[in-house]
Design an enzyme around this catalytic site. Sequence first.
Site, PDB file in Angstrom:
ATOM      1  N   THR A  48     -11.818   6.176 -50.201  1.00 31.82           N
ATOM      2  CA  THR A  48     -12.309   4.821 -50.447  1.00 31.82           C
ATOM      3  C   THR A  48     -12.594   4.165 -49.093  1.00 31.82           C
ATOM      4  O   THR A  48     -12.382   4.769 -48.046  1.00 31.82           O
ATOM      5  CB  THR A  48     -11.279   3.980 -51.219  1.00 31.82           C
ATOM      6  OG1 THR A  48     -10.186   3.655 -50.329  1.00 31.82           O
ATOM      7  CG2 THR A  48     -10.726   4.737 -52.422  1.00 31.82           C
ATOM      8  N   CYS A  49     -13.039   2.917 -49.115  1.00 32.01           N
ATOM      9  CA  CYS A  49     -13.321   2.235 -47.853  1.00 32.01           C
ATOM     10  C   CYS A  49     -12.049   2.004 -47.042  1.00 32.01           C
ATOM     11  O   CYS A  49     -12.106   1.851 -45.820  1.00 32.01           O
ATOM     12  CB  CYS A  49     -14.028   0.911 -48.111  1.00 32.01           C
ATOM     13  SG  CYS A  49     -13.124  -0.217 -49.173  1.00 32.01           S
ATOM     14  N   GLY A 202     -25.540 -20.170 -52.388  1.00 28.26           N
ATOM     15  CA  GLY A 202     -25.328 -19.158 -51.355  1.00 28.26           C
ATOM     16  C   GLY A 202     -25.653 -17.779 -51.916  1.00 28.26           C
ATOM     17  O   GLY A 202     -25.817 -17.608 -53.131  1.00 28.26           O
ATOM     18  N   ILE A 207     -20.160 -15.023 -52.837  1.00 28.61           N
ATOM     19  CA  ILE A 207     -20.911 -15.407 -54.033  1.00 28.61           C
ATOM     20  C   ILE A 207     -21.201 -14.183 -54.890  1.00 28.61           C
ATOM     21  O   ILE A 207     -21.177 -14.253 -56.136  1.00 28.61           O
ATOM     22  CB  ILE A 207     -22.212 -16.137 -53.646  1.00 28.61           C
ATOM     23  CG1 ILE A 207     -21.882 -17.521 -53.085  1.00 28.61           C
ATOM     24  CG2 ILE A 207     -23.149 -16.264 -54.848  1.00 28.61           C
ATOM     25  CD1 ILE A 207     -21.196 -18.469 -54.060  1.00 28.61           C
TER      26      ILE A 207
END
Length: 439
Positions: A48-49, A202, A207
Amino acid sequence: MAILVLGINHKTATVALREKVAFNDEKRQIALQQLQSELAESAVIISTCNRTEIYLHQRQISPLESSEQNLQWVENIKLWFAQLHQLTLDELQSALYIQQNQQCVTHLMRVACGLDSLILGEPQILGQVKQAYQFSEIFYQQQNTVISTELSRLFQKTFSTAKRVRTETEIGGNAVSVAYAACSLARQIFDSFKRLRILLVGAGETIELVSRHLLQHGAKHIMIANRTVANAQTLAERVGGQIDVLSLDQLQEGLNLADIVISSTGSSEILITEQMVKSAQKQRRFDPMLIVDIAVPRDVEESVNKLESVYHYSVDDLQNIIQHNIQQRENASLAAEAIITEECADFFLWLKLHQSSNLIKTYRQQAEQIRLELLDKAMLSLQQGVDSEKILQELSYKLMNRLLHTPTQVMQELVKSGETTGLQLFSRSLGLEEQDKQE
């Protein structure tokens, strides 16, 4: 047998180094092929990251971490890992961690339960662990084999443990990110998102996370207003759902329709003034409006909180909510750790029983081979006219000696090593202790 995890994560390495050791599907396939042929009976690779971890099971390796065989195996794995990613061991050494057996099992369970995550209790990691396991399952099926019983059982046990932690604790029950906290706040004020009109201001990462949370919870009417319309359009296409895109010049039009406003831009000026909200509320006949301003500096004029039926929250308000929720998660993590300890002990109890049943099965198979071998020789002697009584005597004598040879060797080794527990158990099973007491 030995179970081992070799890993690197957000606690031990920079993003730059984590990127270098990440696995895509092609590299994962190559890695599993190399591991199978050289280093492990079975393996599962989680990437994963925030982490890359390789879980290995090798039946032929001593579980004693201090043994020469085990130490060499570990060094070979580290070297293989570095070479696969075209790095030197020096580049990796300080970031790598290796855990075996009980520590490895506990670590995997903590990872799957979100206790080792950057955000305590985050739920996504469990799905990522499941996907990693399924990838290995498919790989081994393609090789006309299966993941080893021991490693398969470990991951199935881990999945049930994570489910139990989610069910019995509040480890994932409270929002600890700004985006999720904003959505949670909206859900506390409004029963359902389905009929509400939501204005997002945004088009950045926050967002995007907010829009995804809203869509997951049933939002049907979302508007995104942004200075660069193309960026808002790209975001809308990326997250899907029914999303209308507005320019900042159309911000008042969006406010006139919005039940919920969530704003997060990099603007240095106020974008939503008290007058704009007042005008919108007249259009909306003063229906309740929630405004959540996540931006720093602020997008929304602070005085809007004076307006009738307007609920206004700033990023500071959200941080107070988040801090409270983090404390609740930390409290829940204590209960989660207790569950993991219990489930880990249960796994190793199964492992002991599994290994002993394999040992008994192997010993019985060997005994059967000895019996058949000696019986064939006895039958041949009978056919050759040798005295039957002599054959029976010889058969029984040889059978006794062959069957007792291995247990006798084991008892001698127990005596040499000073291991009295096994000897006492064997003695009790023979009834020798009772005889000694009677004498």
